[in-house]
Design a protein around this motif. Structure first.
Motif, PDB file in Angstrom:
ATOM      1  N   PRO A  42       7.132  78.888  12.893  1.00 11.72           N
ATOM      2  CA  PRO A  42       7.804  78.139  13.958  1.00 11.72           C
ATOM      3  C   PRO A  42       6.862  77.276  14.766  1.00 11.72           C
ATOM      4  N   PRO A  43       7.386  76.280  15.456  1.00  9.60           N
ATOM      5  CA  PRO A  43       6.558  75.517  16.397  1.00  9.60           C
ATOM      6  C   PRO A  43       6.323  76.355  17.641  1.00  9.60           C
ATOM      7  N   GLN A  44       5.370  75.963  18.434  1.00  8.49           N
ATOM      8  CA  GLN A  44       5.093  76.657  19.689  1.00  8.49           C
ATOM      9  C   GLN A  44       5.902  76.029  20.817  1.00  8.49           C
ATOM     10  N   THR A  45       6.506  76.855  21.649  1.00  7.93           N
ATOM     11  CA  THR A  45       7.247  76.365  22.802  1.00  7.93           C
ATOM     12  C   THR A  45       6.933  77.240  24.002  1.00  7.93           C
ATOM     13  N   THR A  46       7.191  76.725  25.187  1.00  8.45           N
ATOM     14  CA  THR A  46       7.023  77.536  26.389  1.00  8.45           C
ATOM     15  C   THR A  46       8.367  77.973  26.947  1.00  8.45           C
ATOM     16  N   GLY A  47       9.406  77.190  26.678  1.00  8.19           N
ATOM     17  CA  GLY A  47      10.726  77.553  27.154  1.00  8.19           C
ATOM     18  C   GLY A  47      10.928  77.372  28.646  1.00  8.19           C
ATOM     19  N   THR A  48       9.949  76.791  29.339  1.00  7.85           N
ATOM     20  CA  THR A  48      10.077  76.569  30.777  1.00  7.85           C
ATOM     21  C   THR A  48       9.740  75.122  31.106  1.00  7.85           C
ATOM     22  N   SER A  59       9.358  71.076  50.347  1.00  2.35           N
ATOM     23  CA  SER A  59       9.179  72.226  51.220  1.00  2.35           C
ATOM     24  C   SER A  59       9.861  73.469  50.663  1.00  2.35           C
ATOM     25  N   VAL A  60      11.049  73.279  50.050  1.00  2.00           N
ATOM     26  CA  VAL A  60      11.753  74.399  49.442  1.00  2.00           C
ATOM     27  C   VAL A  60      11.018  74.873  48.202  1.00  2.00           C
ATOM     28  N   ALA A  61      10.577  73.925  47.369  1.00  2.00           N
ATOM     29  CA  ALA A  61       9.907  74.283  46.120  1.00  2.00           C
ATOM     30  C   ALA A  61       8.573  74.953  46.365  1.00  2.00           C
ATOM     31  N   SER A  62       7.856  74.572  47.398  1.00  5.26           N
ATOM     32  CA  SER A  62       6.523  75.106  47.629  1.00  5.26           C
ATOM     33  C   SER A  62       6.535  76.597  47.926  1.00  5.26           C
ATOM     34  N   SER A  63       7.684  77.108  48.364  1.00  7.07           N
ATOM     35  CA  SER A  63       7.778  78.531  48.676  1.00  7.07           C
ATOM     36  C   SER A  63       8.115  79.366  47.449  1.00  7.07           C
ATOM     37  N   ASN A  64       8.263  78.734  46.303  1.00  8.97           N
ATOM     38  CA  ASN A  64       8.677  79.440  45.104  1.00  8.97           C
ATOM     39  C   ASN A  64       8.022  78.798  43.885  1.00  8.97           C
ATOM     40  N   SER A  65       7.177  79.538  43.195  1.00  8.16           N
ATOM     41  CA  SER A  65       6.435  78.978  42.071  1.00  8.16           C
ATOM     42  C   SER A  65       7.164  79.148  40.741  1.00  8.16           C
ATOM     43  N   ILE A  66       8.384  79.642  40.783  1.00  9.12           N
ATOM     44  CA  ILE A  66       9.150  79.836  39.560  1.00  9.12           C
ATOM     45  C   ILE A  66       9.515  78.474  38.960  1.00  9.12           C
ATOM     46  N   PRO A  67       9.391  78.291  37.628  1.00 10.75           N
ATOM     47  CA  PRO A  67       9.793  77.027  37.007  1.00 10.75           C
ATOM     48  C   PRO A  67      11.253  76.721  37.295  1.00 10.75           C
ATOM     49  N   ASN A  68      11.588  75.455  37.349  1.00  8.82           N
ATOM     50  CA  ASN A  68      12.947  75.063  37.680  1.00  8.82           C
ATOM     51  C   ASN A  68      13.935  75.447  36.586  1.00  8.82           C
ATOM     52  N   ILE A  69      13.485  75.418  35.330  1.00 11.18           N
ATOM     53  CA  ILE A  69      14.328  75.805  34.192  1.00 11.18           C
ATOM     54  C   ILE A  69      13.575  76.819  33.344  1.00 11.18           C
ATOM     55  N   VAL A  70      14.247  77.899  32.978  1.00  7.45           N
ATOM     56  CA  VAL A  70      13.690  78.884  32.049  1.00  7.45           C
ATOM     57  C   VAL A  70      14.731  79.119  30.966  1.00  7.45           C
ATOM     58  N   LEU A  71      14.430  78.712  29.738  1.00 13.22           N
ATOM     59  CA  LEU A  71      15.356  78.943  28.637  1.00 13.22           C
ATOM     60  C   LEU A  71      15.287  80.409  28.215  1.00 13.22           C
ATOM     61  N   LEU A  72      16.446  81.015  28.015  1.00 12.26           N
ATOM     62  CA  LEU A  72      16.479  82.415  27.586  1.00 12.26           C
ATOM     63  C   LEU A  72      16.394  82.458  26.064  1.00 12.26           C
ATOM     64  N   ALA A  73      15.197  82.225  25.598  1.00 13.67           N
ATOM     65  CA  ALA A  73      14.919  82.166  24.162  1.00 13.67           C
ATOM     66  C   ALA A  73      13.464  82.553  23.949  1.00 13.67           C
ATOM     67  N   PRO A  74      13.112  83.035  22.750  1.00 15.54           N
ATOM     68  CA  PRO A  74      11.718  83.407  22.474  1.00 15.54           C
ATOM     69  C   PRO A  74      10.784  82.217  22.644  1.00 15.54           C
ATOM     70  N   THR A  75       9.568  82.477  23.061  1.00 14.83           N
ATOM     71  CA  THR A  75       8.560  81.426  23.154  1.00 14.83           C
ATOM     72  C   THR A  75       7.635  81.516  21.950  1.00 14.83           C
ATOM     73  N   GLN A  76       7.180  80.373  21.485  1.00 11.44           N
ATOM     74  CA  GLN A  76       6.263  80.276  20.346  1.00 11.44           C
ATOM     75  C   GLN A  76       6.840  80.939  19.102  1.00 11.44           C
ATOM     76  N   SER A  77       8.147  80.923  18.960  1.00 10.44           N
ATOM     77  CA  SER A  77       8.777  81.491  17.771  1.00 10.44           C
ATOM     78  C   SER A  77      10.188  80.949  17.626  1.00 10.44           C
ATOM     79  N   TYR A  78      10.736  81.107  16.434  1.00 13.74           N
ATOM     80  CA  TYR A  78      12.137  80.787  16.228  1.00 13.74           C
ATOM     81  C   TYR A  78      12.982  81.944  16.730  1.00 13.74           C
ATOM     82  N   GLY A  79      13.940  81.645  17.591  1.00 14.68           N
ATOM     83  CA  GLY A  79      14.958  82.631  17.902  1.00 14.68           C
ATOM     84  C   GLY A  79      15.983  82.557  16.787  1.00 14.68           C
TER      85      GLY A  79
END
Length: 255
Positions: A42-48, A59-79
């Motif tokens: 598989p290709p490599q992916t981060t999913g975020t 100001s809102v984003a600076s208080s939270n370091s979580i990526p704006n989008i997180v795909l619910l799928a395996p990273t660096q592999s084929y789901g």
């Protein structure tokens, strides 16, 4: 140059998107732990999505370091999935509703071409904070084919290069006779989800885990799958992403 040219046509609304996908398909492969797909790495992916600002104010984003989008799928592999119309799921951080765009591409490794299979970007396709689950019952994917799917938030239609997006890879596989027999003999959702999990069928396992409400075992499985997603992100974000995913409200979408 041929691949980049092809991807330009598909990703004409986002320079960053088509560059990211071209790099994704050309990156060195990584074998999937516990799978039998070593002949088709598989290709490599981060999913975020890159960064954490998203569409909300700085100001809102600076208080939270979580990526704006997180795909619910395996990273660096084929789901892997058995379905020709699988269910896709992803997490959105922003609390405000934003226009979303979903794209699914089929990739042919033989002639190095990618083909747009499905695109959703209508005005009613908007985000909600939490986990979004997209069902596409009319989708017809092919067994043995590889796909890349993408979710993008449109923060500014006039500046698409700044839109956060994330990419994941998937593959449609055939069901083994033994698994097909076991599935046909069971009407119990918990038994089926364990069969899917044992067979490394990510999309079937996740779909059943997400629709669980009162079954404790399925709730625990869902938590475990979401923790796997968080573990595949940056180490310093793992704890925050785990908490965000496990405490998220689930929103059902259908197109």
């Amino acid at each position: 140059m041929q691949i980049v040219s092809l991807l330009k046509k598909s990703f004409n609304n986002s320079l960053i998107s088509y560059i990211a996908l071209s790099l994704l398909l050309l990156m060195p492969a990584t074998a999937v732990a516990g799978s039998n797909n070593n002949d088709d790495p598989p290709p490599q992916t981060t999913g975020t999505s890159g960064g954490s600002r998203g569409c909300e104010s700085e100001s809102v984003a600076s208080s939270n370091s979580i990526p704006n989008i997180v795909l619910l799928a395996p990273t660096q592999s084929y789901g892997q999935t058995l379905a020709n119309s699988p269910t896709f799921a992803w997490f959105v951080k922003d609390t405000s509703p934003w226009q979303m765009e979903f794209r699914l591409y089929e990739y042919d490794g033989t002639n190095k071409k990618s083909k747009l299979v499905k695109e959703i970007k209508d005005e009613n396709f908007k985000s909600s904070p939490g986990i979004m689950v997209l069902s596409l019952p009319n989708l017809k994917l092919s067994v043995g084919s590889r796909y890349v799917w993408q979710v993008e938030l449109v923060c500014d239609a006039n500046r698409p290069s700044g839109n956060p997006f994330a990419i994941a890879a998937m593959k449609v596989v055939s069901v083994s006779p033994d698994l097909e027999k076991q599935l046909s003999q069971s009407n119990d959702i918990l038994t089926k989800v364990n069969l899917y999990k044992k067979a490394d069928l990510w999309y079937e396992t996740l779909e059943l885990a997400l629709i669980s409400k009162n079954e404790p075992s399925l709730q625990e499985l869902r938590k475990s799958l979401l923790e796997q997603i968080a573990t595949g992100t940056k180490i310093e974000q793992t704890e925050q992403i785990t908490a965000a995913l496990t405490n998220s409200k689930i929103h059902q979408l259908q197109r």
